[in-house]
Design a protein around this motif. Structure first.
Motif, short mmCIF file in Angstrom:
data_model
loop_
_atom_site.label_atom_id
_atom_site.label_comp_id
_atom_site.label_asym_id
_atom_site.label_seq_id
_atom_site.Cartn_x
_atom_site.Cartn_y
_atom_site.Cartn_z
N TYR A 145 0.63 -0.86 0.32
CA TYR A 145 0.00 -0.32 0.47
C TYR A 145 1.46 1.33 -0.10
CZ TYR A 145 -4.66 -3.11 1.18
OH TYR A 145 -5.35 -3.67 0.82
N PHE B 210 -1.36 8.60 2.23
CA PHE B 210 -2.74 7.85 2.81
C PHE B 210 -1.89 7.03 3.62
CE2 PHE B 210 -3.63 3.65 0.14
CZ PHE B 210 -5.05 3.85 0.41
N THR B 211 -3.56 6.69 4.02
CA THR B 211 -3.58 5.70 5.62
C THR B 211 -3.24 4.13 5.20
OG1 THR B 211 -6.04 5.10 4.93
CG2 THR B 211 -5.46 6.94 6.30
N ALA C 24 -8.96 -0.70 0.08
CA ALA C 24 -9.02 0.27 -0.40
C ALA C 24 -9.83 0.67 -1.87
CB ALA C 24 -7.46 0.98 -0.49
N GLU C 25 -10.30 -0.46 -2.22
CA GLU C 25 -11.30 0.09 -3.35
C GLU C 25 -12.84 -0.83 -3.57
OE1 GLU C 25 -9.04 0.19 -6.96
OE2 GLU C 25 -8.58 -2.22 -6.73
N PRO C 26 -13.78 -0.98 -4.17
CA PRO C 26 -14.77 -1.74 -4.39
C PRO C 26 -13.65 -2.90 -5.27
CG PRO C 26 -15.46 0.41 -4.78
CD PRO C 26 -14.07 0.97 -4.93
N GLU D 121 -10.33 -9.30 2.93
CA GLU D 121 -10.50 -8.05 3.11
C GLU D 121 -10.22 -7.22 3.80
OE1 GLU D 121 -14.34 -7.77 0.80
OE2 GLU D 121 -14.30 -4.67 1.06
N ALA D 122 -10.05 -5.68 3.41
CA ALA D 122 -10.05 -4.90 4.71
C ALA D 122 -10.38 -3.00 4.14
CB ALA D 122 -8.20 -4.13 5.08
N TYR D 123 -11.53 -3.21 5.06
CA TYR D 123 -12.11 -1.63 4.66
C TYR D 123 -11.87 -0.66 5.63
CZ TYR D 123 -15.95 1.40 4.71
OH TYR D 123 -16.98 2.51 4.60
N GLY D 124 -12.66 1.11 4.83
CA GLY D 124 -11.53 2.24 6.05
C GLY D 124 -12.04 3.13 4.97
N LEU D 125 -12.19 4.24 5.96
CA LEU D 125 -11.17 5.64 5.23
C LEU D 125 -10.43 6.47 5.95
CD1 LEU D 125 -15.63 6.93 5.42
CD2 LEU D 125 -14.92 4.10 6.58
N THR D 126 -10.41 7.20 5.79
CA THR D 126 -9.18 8.38 6.95
C THR D 126 -10.61 9.37 7.03
OG1 THR D 126 -9.02 9.00 4.49
CG2 THR D 126 -8.18 10.12 5.38
N ASP E 223 -20.93 4.94 0.94
CA ASP E 223 -20.46 3.92 0.21
C ASP E 223 -21.73 2.61 0.28
OD1 ASP E 223 -17.87 4.18 -0.02
OD2 ASP E 223 -17.28 3.88 1.94
N VAL F 178 -19.18 -4.29 0.23
CA VAL F 178 -19.00 -2.95 -0.39
C VAL F 178 -20.18 -3.21 -2.11
CG1 VAL F 178 -18.84 -0.22 -1.53
CG2 VAL F 178 -18.00 -1.26 1.12
N ARG G 221 -20.35 2.92 -4.05
CA ARG G 221 -20.60 4.37 -3.99
C ARG G 221 -21.21 4.80 -4.30
NH1 ARG G 221 -16.17 7.04 -0.80
NH2 ARG G 221 -17.45 9.03 -2.01
N LYS H 237 -5.47 2.96 -5.90
CA LYS H 237 -7.04 2.47 -5.86
C LYS H 237 -7.23 2.56 -7.66
CE LYS H 237 -8.39 4.72 -1.92
NZ LYS H 237 -9.29 4.63 -1.18
O1 DLL Z 1 -9.08 3.82 1.12
C1 DLL Z 1 -8.45 3.05 3.72
C2 DLL Z 1 -8.28 1.99 3.10
C3 DLL Z 1 -6.80 1.54 2.99
C4 DLL Z 1 -8.81 1.30 3.18
C5 DLL Z 1 -6.44 0.15 2.84
C6 DLL Z 1 -8.44 -0.55 2.90
C7 DLL Z 1 -7.18 -0.51 2.79
P1 DLL Z 1 -9.32 6.51 1.23
O2 DLL Z 1 -8.54 6.75 0.92
O3 DLL Z 1 -10.46 7.89 2.59
O4 DLL Z 1 -9.50 5.19 2.51
O5 DLL Z 1 -10.91 5.46 0.88
C8 DLL Z 1 -12.02 5.96 1.43
O6 DLL Z 1 -12.44 3.86 0.09
O7 DLL Z 1 -15.09 5.03 1.95
C9 DLL Z 1 -14.57 3.30 0.13
O8 DLL Z 1 -15.78 3.94 -0.23
C10 DLL Z 1 -13.34 3.01 -0.35
N1 DLL Z 1 -12.92 1.25 0.50
C11 DLL Z 1 -12.18 1.35 1.09
N2 DLL Z 1 -11.84 0.06 1.21
C12 DLL Z 1 -12.91 -0.64 0.52
C13 DLL Z 1 -13.31 -2.08 0.78
C14 DLL Z 1 -8.83 4.22 2.37
N3 DLL Z 1 -12.55 -2.87 1.21
C15 DLL Z 1 -12.88 5.01 0.79
N4 DLL Z 1 -13.64 -2.36 -0.44
C16 DLL Z 1 -13.88 4.38 0.97
C17 DLL Z 1 -14.73 -1.22 -1.58
C18 DLL Z 1 -13.53 0.61 -0.14
N5 DLL Z 1 -14.35 0.16 -1.38
#
Ligand code: DLL
Length: 432
Positions: free
Chosen positions: A133, A138-139, A211-213, A232-237, A301, A322, A325, A422
């Motif tokens: 990553y 970027f987080t 970080a992406e769908p 899988e990992a999901y999250g947002l800044t 999301d 997810v 969006r 992404k």
């Molecule tokens: O993408 C944080 C992250 C980093 C998550 C690494 C997982 C791994 P942002 O750049 O703020 O943070 O983007 C957040 O990315 O609202 C979703 O729309 C999308 N997103 C993040 N994870 C997923 C996922 C990071 N597993 C935005 N599936 C979020 C689908 C995801 N969408």
């Protein structure tokens, strides 16, 4: 195995008590420290003491992306800069980026959440983790780094890009785990094939992607090409970064760290709270953060929340993968289409590579959808007839299943730009 069994397997009643306490403290905290929230709460006649049960969460006003942008960079920060030890930011393709300030305690909690994610993915202290990553604002990069450090794995902080070097590192350092976006995992798989490296013969056994769908079809493709398990990992800044939710070995939904991020699903139009099991927009309230706890943050999301017994033993509420969006949803001649629906159909088709772009244009009064997808080498070489046959089949499926007409074009192998982070796959030219 769990990282924090107490919180990951907490009975619902106990979790709700914990959440209520966190919510009450956070509402009081932001009311006292952040004028933006005080004003918003006063506008609806709310005081912190009015939050007496979790149902009262619905009385609080929402926070949106524009609120964060309007208060850029630190208008929503509750602590003085002397207590902020790190700042991350989202790339922000349009407008100002979203900032994420953290206190030392916030950072530690984030690392705990990420450690839960990684342990659930099967990562253990003897793993050699290649973290591809992007490192920096970027987080993703540092979020995974800190979580993996908690577990005590060997980390290779490779960051994203320099794809050939990634493959060499993977071979030489004998990486067992890979962290990156799903689209970059595909780029890596392809580059390895070009270099004549058989990744399946290497010790790599698991990836933690996010970080992406990405669809389940994409997951299967990555798992097969790299010979690994794709977690899988999901999250947002706005919430912390990765670590908000994660899938377990069951791979059928992501457990939300709900002792940190209190989730709701709302109807994106009426803003009404929807019951469990209904698809809608995910909203989070951060209930343990100090520097920038967001209240009822609208993520945009689209997913569903589900509670129930998970075979893994975790009681943490689950969200579905997810779906997309709300701002990525395309309305084509009146039909709502998520790019993920198109991805599922494409990846199910024979003879194509998982590399595509979707372009929507306006032709007169009509919308037109065209999809370029790469043909597999042998298909491309087989010639026009084969190509047209596959194009026709995909167009038929899109018409039959999604209900819209699309022009599908099989393009030569390796002609679509590869992603290192992404992926950008949708171009809506009507918005120009
Ligand atoms: O993408 C944080 C992250 C980093 C998550 C690494 C997982 C791994 P942002 O750049 O703020 O943070 O983007 C957040 O990315 O609202 C979703 O729309 C999308 N997103 C993040 N994870 C997923 C996922 C990071 N597993 C935005 N599936 C979020 C689908 C995801 N969408």
């Amino acid at each position: 195995m769990y990282w924090d069994e107490k919180h990951e397997c907490m009975p619902l009643g106990e979790m709700q008590e914990f959440q209520l306490k966190g919510l009450q403290e956070t509402v009081k905290w932001v009311y006292e420290k952040i004028p933006f929230y005080k004003n918003k709460f006063q506008d609806v006649g709310l005081e912190p003491g009015d939050i007496k049960s979790l149902d009262d969460l619905a009385k609080l006003p929402f926070t949106g992306k524009t609120d964060l942008r309007d208060n850029y960079p630190f208008g929503l920060c509750a602590v003085p800069m002397s207590e902020v030890v790190r700042i991350h930011a989202s790339s922000g393709t349009t407008g100002k980026p979203i900032t994420g300030p953290y206190t030392a305690e916030d950072l530690d909690q984030w690392a705990e959440c990420m450690a839960r994610n990684l342990v659930a993915a099967g990562i253990r202290s003897n793993d050699i983790c290649q973290n591809a990553y992007g490192m920096g604002l970027f987080t993703g990069g540092l979020g995974f780094h800190q979580g993996a450090s908690k577990i005590g794995v060997t980390i290779i902080p490779a960051s994203s890009g320099q794809t050939e070097r990634q493959i060499i590192l993977m071979q030489d350092f004998r990486s067992t785990a890979l962290f990156c976006t799903p689209s970059y995992a595909l780029t890596l798989a392809e580059r390895a094939e070009e270099m004549g490296v058989e990744v399946k013969g290497l010790p790599l056994r698991v990836g933690v992607f996010g970080a992406e769908p990405w669809t389940d079809e994409m997951r299967k493709e990555i798992e097969e090409r790299l010979g690994i398990k794709g977690m899988e990992a999901y999250g947002l800044t706005e919430l912390m970064g990765p670590g908000v939710s994660f899938d377990c070995i069951e791979q059928n939904g992501l457990h939300i760290n709900e002792d940190h991020a209190l989730p709701e699903i709302i109807d994106p139009v009426t803003e009404e709270v929807l019951p469990l099991g209904t698809k809608g927009e995910l909203v989070f309230t951060a209930i343990q953060r100090r520097a920038m706890p967001v209240i009822r943050y609208r993520t945009r999301d689209i997913t569903t929340l589900r509670r129930g017994k998970c075979e893994c033993g975790r009681t943490l509420v689950k969200m579905d993968k997810v779906y997309g969006r709300s701002d990525d949803m395309l309305i084509i001649s009146g039909v709502n289409v998520f790019p993920s629906q198109i991805e599922s159909l494409l990846l199910d088709a024979e003879g194509i590579e998982p590399q595509y772009v979707i372009v929507v244009r306006k032709k007169g009064y009509l919308d037109s959808l065209s999809i370029d997808v790469e043909a597999k080498k042998e298909v491309y070489e087989a010639g026009k007839e084969k190509i047209e046959e596959i194009q026709g089949k995909i167009e038929g499926k899109i018409r039959g299943i999604i209900g819209i007409g699309a022009k599908v074009r099989l393009v030569p192998p390796k002609t679509i730009a590869r992603s290192e982070g992404k992926a950008k796959r949708v171009f809506d030219e009507r918005k120009k």
